[in-house]
Motif scaffolding. Structure first.
Motif, PDB file in Angstrom:
ATOM      1  N   GLU A  48       0.846  -1.189   0.000  1.00 48.83           N
ATOM      2  CA  GLU A  48       0.000   0.000   0.000  1.00 48.83           C
ATOM      3  C   GLU A  48       0.882   1.239   0.000  1.00 48.83           C
ATOM      4  O   GLU A  48       1.841   1.334   0.767  1.00 48.83           O
ATOM      5  CB  GLU A  48      -0.874  -0.029   1.252  1.00 48.83           C
ATOM      6  CG  GLU A  48      -1.802   1.134   1.408  1.00 48.83           C
ATOM      7  CD  GLU A  48      -2.638   1.009   2.674  1.00 48.83           C
ATOM      8  OE1 GLU A  48      -2.703   2.000   3.426  1.00 48.83           O
ATOM      9  OE2 GLU A  48      -3.210  -0.088   2.910  1.00 48.83           O
ATOM     10  N   LEU A  49       0.552   2.162  -0.887  1.00 47.37           N
ATOM     11  CA  LEU A  49       1.262   3.437  -0.931  1.00 47.37           C
ATOM     12  C   LEU A  49       0.269   4.555  -1.193  1.00 47.37           C
ATOM     13  O   LEU A  49      -0.863   4.315  -1.602  1.00 47.37           O
ATOM     14  CB  LEU A  49       2.366   3.419  -2.008  1.00 47.37           C
ATOM     15  CG  LEU A  49       1.947   3.261  -3.467  1.00 47.37           C
ATOM     16  CD1 LEU A  49       1.580   4.599  -4.112  1.00 47.37           C
ATOM     17  CD2 LEU A  49       3.076   2.619  -4.248  1.00 47.37           C
ATOM     18  N   ARG A  50       0.708   5.772  -0.935  1.00 44.25           N
ATOM     19  CA  ARG A  50      -0.129   6.950  -1.162  1.00 44.25           C
ATOM     20  C   ARG A  50       0.523   7.826  -2.216  1.00 44.25           C
ATOM     21  O   ARG A  50       1.731   8.057  -2.187  1.00 44.25           O
ATOM     22  CB  ARG A  50      -0.301   7.737   0.136  1.00 44.25           C
ATOM     23  CG  ARG A  50      -1.234   8.944   0.011  1.00 44.25           C
ATOM     24  CD  ARG A  50      -1.422   9.647   1.353  1.00 44.25           C
ATOM     25  NE  ARG A  50      -0.178   9.852   2.085  1.00 44.25           N
ATOM     26  CZ  ARG A  50       0.678  10.851   1.849  1.00 44.25           C
ATOM     27  NH1 ARG A  50       0.452  11.734   0.917  1.00 44.25           N
ATOM     28  NH2 ARG A  50       1.785  10.965   2.579  1.00 44.25           N
ATOM     29  N   ILE A  51      -0.303   8.300  -3.152  1.00 48.97           N
ATOM     30  CA  ILE A  51       0.127   9.303  -4.125  1.00 48.97           C
ATOM     31  C   ILE A  51      -0.442  10.639  -3.650  1.00 48.97           C
ATOM     32  O   ILE A  51      -1.663  10.798  -3.585  1.00 48.97           O
ATOM     33  CB  ILE A  51      -0.424   9.035  -5.538  1.00 48.97           C
ATOM     34  CG1 ILE A  51       0.023   7.685  -6.062  1.00 48.97           C
ATOM     35  CG2 ILE A  51      -0.026  10.153  -6.486  1.00 48.97           C
ATOM     36  CD1 ILE A  51      -0.642   7.313  -7.385  1.00 48.97           C
ATOM     37  N   PRO A  52       0.413  11.603  -3.321  1.00 48.60           N
ATOM     38  CA  PRO A  52      -0.128  12.909  -2.926  1.00 48.60           C
ATOM     39  C   PRO A  52      -0.729  13.633  -4.129  1.00 48.60           C
ATOM     40  O   PRO A  52      -0.156  13.614  -5.224  1.00 48.60           O
ATOM     41  CB  PRO A  52       1.092  13.673  -2.397  1.00 48.60           C
ATOM     42  CG  PRO A  52       2.261  12.765  -2.501  1.00 48.60           C
ATOM     43  CD  PRO A  52       1.851  11.520  -3.197  1.00 48.60           C
ATOM     44  N   LYS A  53      -1.885  14.215  -3.926  1.00 41.37           N
ATOM     45  CA  LYS A  53      -2.507  15.041  -4.973  1.00 41.37           C
ATOM     46  C   LYS A  53      -1.767  16.377  -4.995  1.00 41.37           C
ATOM     47  O   LYS A  53      -1.805  17.133  -4.037  1.00 41.37           O
ATOM     48  CB  LYS A  53      -3.990  15.266  -4.699  1.00 41.37           C
ATOM     49  CG  LYS A  53      -4.691  16.059  -5.804  1.00 41.37           C
ATOM     50  CD  LYS A  53      -6.158  16.246  -5.484  1.00 41.37           C
ATOM     51  CE  LYS A  53      -6.868  17.009  -6.569  1.00 41.37           C
ATOM     52  NZ  LYS A  53      -6.476  18.414  -6.656  1.00 41.37           N
ATOM     53  N   ARG A  54      -1.056  16.620  -6.092  1.00 37.46           N
ATOM     54  CA  ARG A  54      -0.289  17.843  -6.249  1.00 37.46           C
ATOM     55  C   ARG A  54      -0.272  18.197  -7.720  1.00 37.46           C
ATOM     56  O   ARG A  54      -0.586  17.370  -8.576  1.00 37.46           O
ATOM     57  CB  ARG A  54       1.132  17.668  -5.700  1.00 37.46           C
ATOM     58  CG  ARG A  54       1.890  16.546  -6.363  1.00 37.46           C
ATOM     59  CD  ARG A  54       3.264  16.287  -5.789  1.00 37.46           C
ATOM     60  NE  ARG A  54       3.919  15.253  -6.550  1.00 37.46           N
ATOM     61  CZ  ARG A  54       4.508  15.419  -7.728  1.00 37.46           C
ATOM     62  NH1 ARG A  54       4.576  16.619  -8.281  1.00 37.46           N
ATOM     63  NH2 ARG A  54       5.048  14.404  -8.364  1.00 37.46           N
ATOM     64  N   ARG A  55       0.077  19.407  -8.027  1.00 32.29           N
ATOM     65  CA  ARG A  55       0.016  19.896  -9.402  1.00 32.29           C
ATOM     66  C   ARG A  55       0.776  19.008 -10.379  1.00 32.29           C
ATOM     67  O   ARG A  55       0.345  18.787 -11.510  1.00 32.29           O
ATOM     68  CB  ARG A  55       0.545  21.328  -9.473  1.00 32.29           C
ATOM     69  CG  ARG A  55       0.300  21.974 -10.808  1.00 32.29           C
ATOM     70  CD  ARG A  55       0.759  23.439 -10.823  1.00 32.29           C
ATOM     71  NE  ARG A  55       0.333  24.139 -11.997  1.00 32.29           N
ATOM     72  CZ  ARG A  55       0.782  23.920 -13.244  1.00 32.29           C
ATOM     73  NH1 ARG A  55       1.663  22.972 -13.465  1.00 32.29           N
ATOM     74  NH2 ARG A  55       0.336  24.616 -14.262  1.00 32.29           N
ATOM     75  N   VAL A  64      -6.058  13.811 -10.121  1.00 26.84           N
ATOM     76  CA  VAL A  64      -4.866  12.996 -10.359  1.00 26.84           C
ATOM     77  C   VAL A  64      -5.031  12.284 -11.706  1.00 26.84           C
ATOM     78  O   VAL A  64      -6.035  11.621 -11.964  1.00 26.84           O
ATOM     79  CB  VAL A  64      -4.624  11.988  -9.221  1.00 26.84           C
ATOM     80  CG1 VAL A  64      -3.364  11.157  -9.494  1.00 26.84           C
ATOM     81  CG2 VAL A  64      -4.496  12.713  -7.879  1.00 26.84           C
ATOM     82  N   HIS A  65      -4.036  12.439 -12.559  1.00 31.20           N
ATOM     83  CA  HIS A  65      -4.058  11.899 -13.917  1.00 31.20           C
ATOM     84  C   HIS A  65      -4.129  10.369 -13.915  1.00 31.20           C
ATOM     85  O   HIS A  65      -3.544   9.714 -13.051  1.00 31.20           O
ATOM     86  CB  HIS A  65      -2.788  12.352 -14.644  1.00 31.20           C
ATOM     87  CG  HIS A  65      -2.823  12.120 -16.107  1.00 31.20           C
ATOM     88  ND1 HIS A  65      -2.579  10.895 -16.664  1.00 31.20           N
ATOM     89  CD2 HIS A  65      -3.077  12.973 -17.140  1.00 31.20           C
ATOM     90  CE1 HIS A  65      -2.680  10.987 -17.985  1.00 31.20           C
ATOM     91  NE2 HIS A  65      -2.974  12.238 -18.291  1.00 31.20           N
ATOM     92  N   ALA A  66      -4.825   9.818 -14.888  1.00 35.47           N
ATOM     93  CA  ALA A  66      -5.014   8.371 -14.990  1.00 35.47           C
ATOM     94  C   ALA A  66      -3.686   7.615 -15.041  1.00 35.47           C
ATOM     95  O   ALA A  66      -3.535   6.568 -14.401  1.00 35.47           O
ATOM     96  CB  ALA A  66      -5.855   8.041 -16.225  1.00 35.47           C
ATOM     97  N   ILE A  67      -2.719   8.140 -15.763  1.00 32.46           N
ATOM     98  CA  ILE A  67      -1.446   7.427 -15.870  1.00 32.46           C
ATOM     99  C   ILE A  67      -0.650   7.527 -14.569  1.00 32.46           C
ATOM    100  O   ILE A  67       0.068   6.594 -14.205  1.00 32.46           O
ATOM    101  CB  ILE A  67      -0.639   7.916 -17.087  1.00 32.46           C
ATOM    102  CG1 ILE A  67      -1.441   7.645 -18.371  1.00 32.46           C
ATOM    103  CG2 ILE A  67       0.728   7.242 -17.150  1.00 32.46           C
ATOM    104  CD1 ILE A  67      -1.888   6.196 -18.567  1.00 32.46           C
ATOM    105  N   ALA A  68      -0.789   8.615 -13.834  1.00 30.40           N
ATOM    106  CA  ALA A  68      -0.175   8.692 -12.506  1.00 30.40           C
ATOM    107  C   ALA A  68      -0.777   7.624 -11.592  1.00 30.40           C
ATOM    108  O   ALA A  68      -0.061   6.983 -10.812  1.00 30.40           O
ATOM    109  CB  ALA A  68      -0.357  10.080 -11.905  1.00 30.40           C
TER     110      ALA A  68
END
Length: 153
Positions: A48-55, A64-68
């Motif tokens: 489990e990991l988190r992707i921060p929502k950032r520009r 958050v972009h689909a490929i991200a």
């Protein structure tokens, strides 16, 4: 014990250790660094990991972009595979089948899961269940990443 699991067990106990692990993991496959992954938990059959929502990961809608999102799912799957695969086998991703189910309007938690018996069979085609979840619990992306698991030569 795999090098990834050993590194996780060592670093995650330290102050800022999960952040250190995340930075080191992203160096193994530098493209992962583009999403600034923050690993939360790693154990056999689960990551489990988190992707921060950032520009830097936004699309034209400011979500958050689909490929991200796919990059986050693949990073979680890679960590799971590294800490789960038997020592006499190797893996490589061979495909991804995903569905976008909602807008990614917050930080996203990416989760990869398998069952222990998947790693002991003779079938080299191993599906890893993946999903991405907003902070409100809404699943924004889900699917399967297929691995090709074969004996080491």
């Amino acid at each position: 014990m795999s090098q990834v699991l050993s590194l996780w067990n060592t670093t995650s106990k330290l102050p800022q250790g999960k952040r250190v692990f995340s930075l080191l993991f992203a160096q193994k496959a530098p493209y992962f660094a583009t999403i600034h992954p923050r690993f939360q938990e790693i154990r056999p059959n689960y990551a489990e990991l988190r992707i921060p929502k950032r520009r830097g990961v936004h699309n034209h809608l400011g979500t958050v972009h689909a490929i991200a999102l796919c990059n986050g799912l693949e990073a979680a799957m890679g960590a799971l595979a590294e800490v789960t695969i038997p020592a006499d086998r190797r893996w490589i991703p061979k495909g991804m089948d995903i569905s976008y189910t909602a807008k990614a309007t917050s930080d996203i938690t990416c989760i990869a899961e398998t069952d222990p018996e998947q790693w002991t069979g003779d079938d080299p085609d191993l599906p890893v269940r993946v999903r991405g979840v907003r902070t409100d619990g809404t699943v924004v992306i889900e699917g399967v990443i297929r691995l090709w698991v074969t004996p080491k030569k």
